[in-house]
Design an enzyme around this catalytic site. Sequence first.
Site, PDB file in Angstrom:
ATOM      1  N   GLY A  86     -13.737  -0.146  17.006  1.00 40.69           N
ATOM      2  CA  GLY A  86     -13.435   0.957  16.089  1.00 40.69           C
ATOM      3  C   GLY A  86     -13.311   2.268  16.837  1.00 40.69           C
ATOM      4  O   GLY A  86     -13.817   3.301  16.402  1.00 40.69           O
ATOM      5  N   SER A 136     -10.693   4.194  17.560  1.00 37.55           N
ATOM      6  CA  SER A 136      -9.510   5.045  17.393  1.00 37.55           C
ATOM      7  C   SER A 136      -9.788   6.345  16.651  1.00 37.55           C
ATOM      8  O   SER A 136      -9.044   7.309  16.784  1.00 37.55           O
ATOM      9  CB  SER A 136      -8.410   4.267  16.657  1.00 37.55           C
ATOM     10  OG  SER A 136      -8.823   3.947  15.340  1.00 37.55           O
ATOM     11  N   ASP A 165      -9.546  -7.847  14.951  1.00 33.89           N
ATOM     12  CA  ASP A 165     -10.349  -7.680  13.746  1.00 33.89           C
ATOM     13  C   ASP A 165     -11.771  -8.123  14.063  1.00 33.89           C
ATOM     14  O   ASP A 165     -12.031  -9.316  14.233  1.00 33.89           O
ATOM     15  CB  ASP A 165      -9.751  -8.529  12.615  1.00 33.89           C
ATOM     16  CG  ASP A 165     -10.577  -8.504  11.335  1.00 33.89           C
ATOM     17  OD1 ASP A 165     -11.588  -7.778  11.285  1.00 33.89           O
ATOM     18  OD2 ASP A 165     -10.213  -9.231  10.391  1.00 33.89           O
ATOM     19  N   SER A 197     -27.141   3.179  11.237  1.00 38.31           N
ATOM     20  CA  SER A 197     -27.013   4.264  10.269  1.00 38.31           C
ATOM     21  C   SER A 197     -28.369   4.654   9.729  1.00 38.31           C
ATOM     22  O   SER A 197     -29.302   3.848   9.684  1.00 38.31           O
ATOM     23  CB  SER A 197     -26.124   3.821   9.108  1.00 38.31           C
ATOM     24  OG  SER A 197     -26.168   4.741   8.030  1.00 38.31           O
ATOM     25  N   TYR A 257     -24.199  -1.890   2.690  1.00 43.98           N
ATOM     26  CA  TYR A 257     -24.103  -1.214   3.991  1.00 43.98           C
ATOM     27  C   TYR A 257     -25.480  -1.146   4.664  1.00 43.98           C
ATOM     28  O   TYR A 257     -25.618  -1.435   5.856  1.00 43.98           O
ATOM     29  CB  TYR A 257     -23.539   0.184   3.766  1.00 43.98           C
ATOM     30  CG  TYR A 257     -23.248   0.986   5.004  1.00 43.98           C
ATOM     31  CD1 TYR A 257     -22.205   0.624   5.859  1.00 43.98           C
ATOM     32  CD2 TYR A 257     -23.976   2.134   5.312  1.00 43.98           C
ATOM     33  CE1 TYR A 257     -21.909   1.381   6.981  1.00 43.98           C
ATOM     34  CE2 TYR A 257     -23.681   2.894   6.428  1.00 43.98           C
ATOM     35  CZ  TYR A 257     -22.655   2.518   7.258  1.00 43.98           C
ATOM     36  OH  TYR A 257     -22.368   3.267   8.369  1.00 43.98           O
ATOM     37  N   ALA A 278     -28.015  -3.121   4.117  1.00 37.70           N
ATOM     38  CA  ALA A 278     -28.426  -4.477   4.488  1.00 37.70           C
ATOM     39  C   ALA A 278     -27.811  -4.877   5.825  1.00 37.70           C
ATOM     40  O   ALA A 278     -28.488  -5.437   6.708  1.00 37.70           O
ATOM     41  CB  ALA A 278     -28.004  -5.467   3.399  1.00 37.70           C
TER      42      ALA A 278
END
Length: 243
Positions: free
Chosen positions: A8, A10, A60, A141, A154, A156
């Site tokens: 991720g 970019s 992915d 997070s 999220y 979890a």
Amino acid sequence: MKCALVTGGSRGIGKAICLQLAADSEYHILINYYKNKTAALETLQTIEKTGGKGSLLPFDVSNRESVVDALETFQNNNPEAVIEILVNNAGITKDGLFMWMKPEDWNSVINTNLNSFFNVTNHLIQNMLMNRYGRIINIVSLAGVKGNAGQVNYAAAKGAVVAATKSLAQEVGKRNITVNAVAPGFIKSEMTEDLDEKELKKMVPLNRFGNPEEVAHLVSFLTSKKASYITGEVININGGIYS
């Protein structure tokens, strides 16, 4: 060729991490992205303008076959390349109250935020163990440490990555591989642009949202040899909202 892979990479925090690693180290930066090639190219061009080196590595993260195929193809095309640094940053949110949460919103968040950790790390850890060196940083997070209403899926996923970070660190430490997590709070990015910053910053002792660059400096330090005795840690970077 020693490489650092940022999933991720970019946009947002991922982009800031790519740029900081390029500025602070000699690593060839592998910018992973899934759909937004334009943003990934912009990140690469910025790295090259400042004298760094990098390349795009699309896959992915939630699809194991996609991950393995991309990483094996890269390795076959670049037999001298060694991926020493892995930053698991890619993530999505599908917020909503749990009682109304759709199975697809649960599954997509778990796949992209948690199963991606397995997909990418499991494939790369073999070579790190053989080479007896590696740095793995997982971007988690505030929600995964403290919890957050409306983000059960999220939280979890990120909470599971916190536990995985601590456990993997204990498995691979003897091979000079460190595994740490960085837990950002409110950081200015596309993921937080719909939030009410004026209201939410009142919760933050430093009275502001953080910048992606501030997270990137911390990640860059953790990837460096200066941080070689830090492992299994979850480092909060949230302006004091939860410490």
